[in-house]
Design a protein around this motif. Structure first.
Motif, PDB file in Angstrom:
ATOM      1  N   VAL A   1     -37.061 -53.574  -7.654  1.00  0.00           N
ATOM      2  CA  VAL A   1     -35.712 -52.700  -6.331  1.00  0.00           C
ATOM      3  C   VAL A   1     -34.785 -52.169  -7.677  1.00  0.00           C
ATOM      4  O   VAL A   1     -33.529 -52.551  -8.567  1.00  0.00           O
ATOM      5  N   THR A   2     -34.238 -51.082  -7.359  1.00  0.00           N
ATOM      6  CA  THR A   2     -33.765 -49.996  -7.505  1.00  0.00           C
ATOM      7  C   THR A   2     -32.312 -50.736  -7.490  1.00  0.00           C
ATOM      8  O   THR A   2     -31.862 -51.041  -6.660  1.00  0.00           O
ATOM      9  N   GLU A   3     -31.785 -49.634  -8.155  1.00  0.00           N
ATOM     10  CA  GLU A   3     -29.938 -50.325  -8.840  1.00  0.00           C
ATOM     11  C   GLU A   3     -29.531 -49.673  -7.001  1.00  0.00           C
ATOM     12  O   GLU A   3     -28.285 -50.254  -6.214  1.00  0.00           O
ATOM     13  N   VAL A   4     -29.643 -48.377  -6.316  1.00  0.00           N
ATOM     14  CA  VAL A   4     -29.263 -48.191  -4.745  1.00  0.00           C
ATOM     15  C   VAL A   4     -28.767 -48.696  -4.197  1.00  0.00           C
ATOM     16  O   VAL A   4     -28.918 -49.461  -2.752  1.00  0.00           O
ATOM     17  N   ARG A   5     -30.411 -49.740  -4.139  1.00  0.00           N
ATOM     18  CA  ARG A   5     -31.196 -50.835  -2.944  1.00  0.00           C
ATOM     19  C   ARG A   5     -30.359 -52.085  -3.249  1.00  0.00           C
ATOM     20  O   ARG A   5     -29.628 -52.796  -2.236  1.00  0.00           O
ATOM     21  N   MET A   6     -30.254 -52.699  -4.552  1.00  0.00           N
ATOM     22  CA  MET A   6     -29.507 -53.036  -4.980  1.00  0.00           C
ATOM     23  C   MET A   6     -28.381 -53.896  -4.104  1.00  0.00           C
ATOM     24  O   MET A   6     -27.516 -53.998  -3.596  1.00  0.00           O
ATOM     25  N   VAL A   7     -27.025 -52.211  -3.982  1.00  0.00           N
ATOM     26  CA  VAL A   7     -25.921 -51.798  -3.894  1.00  0.00           C
ATOM     27  C   VAL A   7     -26.050 -51.662  -2.637  1.00  0.00           C
ATOM     28  O   VAL A   7     -25.526 -52.505  -2.011  1.00  0.00           O
ATOM     29  N   GLU A   8     -27.464 -51.345  -1.694  1.00  0.00           N
ATOM     30  CA  GLU A   8     -26.905 -50.912  -0.339  1.00  0.00           C
ATOM     31  C   GLU A   8     -27.296 -52.554   0.716  1.00  0.00           C
ATOM     32  O   GLU A   8     -27.146 -52.750   1.469  1.00  0.00           O
ATOM     33  N   LEU A   9     -28.124 -53.879  -0.342  1.00  0.00           N
ATOM     34  CA  LEU A   9     -28.498 -54.929   0.080  1.00  0.00           C
ATOM     35  C   LEU A   9     -27.173 -55.482   0.133  1.00  0.00           C
ATOM     36  O   LEU A   9     -26.678 -56.531   1.337  1.00  0.00           O
ATOM     37  N   VAL A  10     -26.318 -55.024  -0.810  1.00  0.00           N
ATOM     38  CA  VAL A  10     -24.784 -56.514  -0.776  1.00  0.00           C
ATOM     39  C   VAL A  10     -23.879 -55.522  -0.324  1.00  0.00           C
ATOM     40  O   VAL A  10     -22.907 -56.044   0.456  1.00  0.00           O
ATOM     41  N   THR A  11     -24.002 -53.914   0.349  1.00  0.00           N
ATOM     42  CA  THR A  11     -22.816 -53.420   1.006  1.00  0.00           C
ATOM     43  C   THR A  11     -23.031 -54.337   2.863  1.00  0.00           C
ATOM     44  O   THR A  11     -22.498 -54.604   3.363  1.00  0.00           O
ATOM     45  N   LYS A  12     -24.819 -53.999   3.086  1.00  0.00           N
ATOM     46  CA  LYS A  12     -24.895 -54.948   4.390  1.00  0.00           C
ATOM     47  C   LYS A  12     -24.502 -56.706   4.138  1.00  0.00           C
ATOM     48  O   LYS A  12     -23.750 -57.066   5.067  1.00  0.00           O
ATOM     49  N   ALA A  13     -25.114 -56.973   3.507  1.00  0.00           N
ATOM     50  CA  ALA A  13     -24.250 -58.391   3.632  1.00  0.00           C
ATOM     51  C   ALA A  13     -22.786 -58.657   3.328  1.00  0.00           C
ATOM     52  O   ALA A  13     -22.288 -59.353   4.596  1.00  0.00           O
ATOM     53  N   LEU A  14     -22.502 -57.589   3.123  1.00  0.00           N
ATOM     54  CA  LEU A  14     -20.218 -57.172   2.925  1.00  0.00           C
ATOM     55  C   LEU A  14     -20.358 -57.504   4.448  1.00  0.00           C
ATOM     56  O   LEU A  14     -19.145 -57.811   4.813  1.00  0.00           O
ATOM     57  N   GLU A  15     -21.199 -56.270   4.591  1.00  0.00           N
ATOM     58  CA  GLU A  15     -20.516 -55.970   6.487  1.00  0.00           C
ATOM     59  C   GLU A  15     -20.373 -57.009   7.413  1.00  0.00           C
ATOM     60  O   GLU A  15     -19.775 -57.218   8.017  1.00  0.00           O
ATOM     61  N   ARG A  16     -21.983 -57.676   7.401  1.00  0.00           N
ATOM     62  CA  ARG A  16     -22.012 -58.587   7.505  1.00  0.00           C
ATOM     63  C   ARG A  16     -21.120 -59.896   8.017  1.00  0.00           C
ATOM     64  O   ARG A  16     -20.892 -60.891   8.726  1.00  0.00           O
ATOM     65  N   ALA A  17     -20.869 -59.828   6.579  1.00  0.00           N
ATOM     66  CA  ALA A  17     -19.931 -61.109   6.156  1.00  0.00           C
ATOM     67  C   ALA A  17     -18.640 -60.531   6.907  1.00  0.00           C
ATOM     68  O   ALA A  17     -17.902 -61.230   7.539  1.00  0.00           O
ATOM     69  N   ARG A  18     -17.917 -59.247   6.440  1.00  0.00           N
ATOM     70  CA  ARG A  18     -16.912 -58.984   7.176  1.00  0.00           C
ATOM     71  C   ARG A  18     -16.610 -59.125   8.875  1.00  0.00           C
ATOM     72  O   ARG A  18     -16.205 -59.334   9.057  1.00  0.00           O
ATOM     73  N   ASP A  19     -17.652 -58.875   9.571  1.00  0.00           N
ATOM     74  CA  ASP A  19     -18.174 -58.479  10.765  1.00  0.00           C
ATOM     75  C   ASP A  19     -17.964 -60.693  11.963  1.00  0.00           C
ATOM     76  O   ASP A  19     -17.673 -60.382  12.405  1.00  0.00           O
ATOM     77  N   ARG A  20     -18.549 -60.981  10.402  1.00  0.00           N
ATOM     78  CA  ARG A  20     -18.646 -62.652  10.892  1.00  0.00           C
ATOM     79  C   ARG A  20     -17.215 -63.207  10.944  1.00  0.00           C
ATOM     80  O   ARG A  20     -16.843 -63.807  11.433  1.00  0.00           O
ATOM     81  N   ALA A  21     -16.433 -62.650  10.063  1.00  0.00           N
ATOM     82  CA  ALA A  21     -15.031 -63.171   9.852  1.00  0.00           C
ATOM     83  C   ALA A  21     -14.005 -62.079  10.492  1.00  0.00           C
ATOM     84  O   ALA A  21     -12.897 -63.217  11.171  1.00  0.00           O
ATOM     85  N   ALA A  22     -13.729 -61.236  11.276  1.00  0.00           N
ATOM     86  CA  ALA A  22     -13.706 -60.888  12.356  1.00  0.00           C
ATOM     87  C   ALA A  22     -14.159 -61.281  13.270  1.00  0.00           C
ATOM     88  O   ALA A  22     -12.978 -61.719  14.430  1.00  0.00           O
ATOM     89  N   GLU A  23     -15.295 -61.639  13.573  1.00  0.00           N
ATOM     90  CA  GLU A  23     -15.423 -62.281  15.067  1.00  0.00           C
ATOM     91  C   GLU A  23     -15.056 -63.563  14.968  1.00  0.00           C
ATOM     92  O   GLU A  23     -14.061 -64.277  16.448  1.00  0.00           O
TER      93      GLU A  23
ATOM     94  N   GLN B   1     -19.100 -56.912  -6.273  1.00  0.00           N
ATOM     95  CA  GLN B   1     -18.207 -56.978  -7.633  1.00  0.00           C
ATOM     96  C   GLN B   1     -19.101 -56.471  -8.477  1.00  0.00           C
ATOM     97  O   GLN B   1     -19.998 -55.712  -9.316  1.00  0.00           O
ATOM     98  N   GLN B   2     -20.253 -57.853  -8.690  1.00  0.00           N
ATOM     99  CA  GLN B   2     -21.052 -58.004 -10.307  1.00  0.00           C
ATOM    100  C   GLN B   2     -22.016 -57.124 -10.452  1.00  0.00           C
ATOM    101  O   GLN B   2     -22.068 -56.401 -11.211  1.00  0.00           O
ATOM    102  N   ILE B   3     -23.250 -56.956  -8.444  1.00  0.00           N
ATOM    103  CA  ILE B   3     -23.618 -55.913  -8.778  1.00  0.00           C
ATOM    104  C   ILE B   3     -23.005 -54.835  -8.932  1.00  0.00           C
ATOM    105  O   ILE B   3     -23.771 -53.474 -10.006  1.00  0.00           O
ATOM    106  N   VAL B   4     -22.327 -53.915  -8.483  1.00  0.00           N
ATOM    107  CA  VAL B   4     -21.383 -52.528  -9.560  1.00  0.00           C
ATOM    108  C   VAL B   4     -21.669 -52.714 -11.207  1.00  0.00           C
ATOM    109  O   VAL B   4     -21.867 -51.468 -11.104  1.00  0.00           O
TER     110      VAL B   4
END
Lengths: 292, 451
Positions: A3-25, A282-285
């Motif tokens: 797993v590359t760093e770029v992919r790790m950041v992508e995955l965590v960004t997606k997870a963050l987006e999902r969590a934010r959408d869920r909180a907004a909903e 934050q940790q992943i970054v």
């Protein structure tokens, strides 16, 4: 798996987006109180909720219809009460006048009272509704129900009004045909006739009218009973309607509205998930930042 | 043995090889965030005479995986456009107006008129509720129509983007014929994925190293140096909506019905599928409602005792009925003409209003299977169900794409830390080579000084 760093950041960004959408909903559900605002959230629930909403709207119209008809029936009931009082008094006058102890002058005096009672009865028989319609005229509401002699100008039409679901109909106002005695004779001219008999001192006719007054009072009593029965039917329909409306509101709440406790709990969970995602991001970054 | 001069050559070769490796590592690190970049691997080969030689610099890739990625891109492209378009149409249909509620309100106003046929307020209420319903029908018809024309507008954009991607592949094919540059291959792969996302289809690399892009219907979009142009043209047989075709010189292939995946397929599935069906259902509902109400209305009389009037302007056919629905202006101007009564009876007769209200409970919509309000709810729920299905499909396709992306990343992605480690390793090797050359040089000097 590598797993590359770029992919790790992508995955965590997606997870963050999902969590934010869920909180907004969930925040939106809590603030609006609506769970299924569009059918795609829960098609079956939305369909049931919309049906309940439509039935509730129609039930409101049933309520207005019932209320309006009951008001008109109350107008008829008041008119019949006045008529009843007038006929009872006229009957008393006829009884007194039929007695041989009363002289022509006394009968003349009674004639004036009978004439006044006749006027009162006509006013009651020509009672109008809020839109100027004559309540006892049947379908000919724009015409006076009774003329000055007490002759009936209306028709025998009884309008039905809708009081419940699936076109449940109930008879509305009474028409003037209800104010006929057992022989089918209109009673409204009786007091006027008595006034004439009294003024002409027609003792035989006065005596003959006594039984007709009894029949007229019976007819008025029957009419009042009918109005009472109709009022009662409307009350029952209204009761059933209110009960149905409560049930429909409950259905709507269950299907479309949000359960406040569940929504608040969902919001708390979504908030926690968002905070956790932020911490992980934050940790992943930090981990993926190249070290000099 | 090659002697000291040969040792110099060994050192120089080693230095060259490590420099080449450092250069590749640097390029990898620089492109760590470049989308579609496949990390490069330099092959250093041991050589008995030369010490080391630099082999081919090759891309770390998996053709089978790339093929699966393109397939997933096409499926995700279709699911994305379909889901987005459906969700937008659903919001417009449900959010702005309440069609089932307004239908119920019209019948409710008939019901109330029955309780007071002479009441001018009740008559005005009927006109007001009927007007609100007409306006709602116009709104929903407009929403469905705009949703379909929105798809047409997007098709033009997608067609242009597909043409551009096809041309990129063809020009990369051309360039790769003269220079097998890994960066060109990356760009070609990227363009192929973009094309697959828009059009669906599959690419393969032929024996001559050129990419060929073919749709499931057999239509070839890119063949070596040639690429088709994707065009949109007005299709009179489909309500003047746009048809999509592939043009290659004289050859014209119509793609509208044959695309299975990709964004264009999603748009067409939306436009000619759910959106068209919804428009048709709403038109049918408006037509049935107007016809049924008019039939009963015309059979009854207004306060003037005259029958034969319609509440709505009669509609010729269901096509376009929702947008064309209008109230009879005679009745709008004079609500006392609303037919609440029976011909021959008085003004307080309410049988017309009762009959009009009773229409709400009759199965006159949806091919005589549903009431009018149920049909409106059904039509909207159908859109909602289609949206939910499309959203579910999008989630599934996105998850598949994610898995493939992770797999691709594990094979072709650049790890900066890994590259830094390689860099340090190559740097040490280069330093060792430099030291080796210095040592050989020193030996050479000593030998020369002794002569």
């Amino acid at each position: 798996m590598r797993v590359t760093e770029v992919r790790m950041v992508e995955l965590v960004t997606k997870a963050l987006e999902r969590a934010r959408d869920r909180a907004a909903e969930t925040g939106n559900v809590v603030s609006t109180g609506v769970r299924a605002d569009v059918p795609s959230v829960d098609p079956t629930a939305w369909q049931d909720g919309m049906r309940a909403k439509v039935r509730t709207a129609l039930s409101e119209h049933h309520g207005s219809t019932i209320g309006r008809t009951k008001d008109a029936l109350a107008g008829q009931e008041g008119a019949l009460e006045t008529l009843m009082q007038a006929f009872i008094r006229a009957h008393e006058i006829a009884l007194g006048a039929a007695n041989g102890s009363m002289n022509a002058q006394d009968r003349g005096t009674s004639a004036r009272e009978a004439q006044a009672l006749h006027g009162t009865a006509l006013v009651a028989g020509n009672t109008r509704g809020p839109n100027g319609e004559y309540l006892f005229s049947g379908s000919l509401g724009q015409s006076q129900a009774y003329d000055s002699t007490g002759a009936y100008n209306g028709d025998a039409q009884t309008e039905q009004v809708e009081v419940g679901e699936m076109g449940q109909l109930a008879p509305g106002l009474l028409n003037g045909t209800a104010l006929r005695d057992v022989n089918g004779v209109n009673v409204m001219g009786l007091i006027g006739q008595l006034a004439t008999d009294l003024s002409t001192n027609n003792l035989a006719s006065i005596s003959a009218s006594l039984s007709r007054f009894n029949d007229a009072i019976d007819a008025l009593a029957r009419a009042r009973t009918q109005v009472g029965a109709r009022m009662s039917a409307f009350d029952s329909a209204d009761e059933a309607r209110r009960s149905l409306q409560l049930h429909l509101q409950e259905t709507y709440s269950k299907t479309i509205s949000a359960d406040p406790v569940a929504a608040a709990s969902d919001l708390a969970q979504a908030k926690n998930a968002l905070e956790a995602s932020q911490a992980v991001a934050q940790q992943i970054v930090t981990i993926t930042r190249p070290q000099a | 043995m090659a002697g000291l001069l040969g040792a110099f050559e060994l050192g120089a070769n080693a230095l060259f090889a490590q420099n080449e490796a450092i250069s590749v590592t640097g390029r990898n690190a620089a492109n760590a965030n470049t989308e579609g970049f496949s990390r490069e691997i330099v092959d250093l080969e041991s050589n008995r005479h030369l010490g080391i030689t630099v082999g081919l610099t090759r891309r770390s890739e998996d053709n089978l995986l790339a093929s699966r990625e393109r397939e997933a891109d096409g499926n995700r492209g279709r699911a994305t456009t379909l889901s987005t378009a459906l969700a937008a149409m659903e919001r417009n249909l449900v959010g702005r107006d309440n069609l089932p509620g307004n239908i119920a309100e019209l019948f409710g106003s008939f019901m109330e008129l029955a309780s007071a046929p002479m009441d001018d307020v009740r008559r005005s209420q009927v006109i007001s509720k009927a007007g609100a319903l007409v306006s709602t029908f116009h709104d929903v018809a407009n929403s469905a129509s705009q949703a379909r024309s929105g798809s047409d507008a997007r098709l033009v954009t997608w067609a242009a983007a597909a043409t551009e991607a096809a041309q990129e592949i063809a020009s990369a094919n051309r360039a790769l014929g003269t220079s097998p540059d890994p960066m060109l291959m990356d760009n070609r792969d990227k363009a192929a994925r973009k094309l697959a996302e828009i059009m669906g289809g599959q690419a393969r690399i032929d024996t001559d190293g050129k990419m060929r892009f073919v749709l499931p219907s057999g239509e070839v979009l890119v063949d070596g140096d040639r690429a088709v142009t994707i065009q949109t043209v007005v299709d009179a047989s489909n309500g003047n909506h746009l048809a999509v075709r592939a043009v290659d010189g004289q050859h014209v292939g119509v793609l509208t019905r044959s695309l299975e995946s990709g964004k264009i397929a999603g748009e067409i599935a939306f436009r000619d599928g759910t959106a068209a069906q919804t428009q048709q259902n709403l038109d049918r509902l408006a037509y049935d409602l107007a016809q049924s109400v008019n039939l009963v209305h015309a059979a009854h009389a207004g306060l003037d005792g005259v029958a034969g009037r319609n509440l709505f302007v009669p509609l010729g056919s269901p096509t376009g009925a929702a947008a064309a629905l209008q109230l009879n202006p005679t009745l709008t101007a004079n609500p006392r003409l609303i037919a609440a009564g029976t011909v021959g009876l008085g003004q307080t007769d309410n049988q017309g209003a009762v009959a009009l209200s009773a229409l709400k409970d009759q199965l006159l919509a949806g091919g005589n299977t549903r009431t009018f309000t149920d049909e409106a709810i059904f039509d909207l729920t159908t859109v909602g169900s289609a949206t939910k299905t499309a959203q579910g499909q999008l989630e599934l396709e996105s998850a598949r794409s994610d898995v493939l992306k992770s797999t691709r990343d594990s094979i072709s992605g650049v790890s900066v830390q890994e590259e830094m480690t390689h860099l340090a390793s190559y740097q040490h090797a280069a330093e060792a080579a430099q030291r080796f050359i210095a040592t050989v040089n020193s030996l050479f000097d000593s030998m020369l000084n002794k002569l």
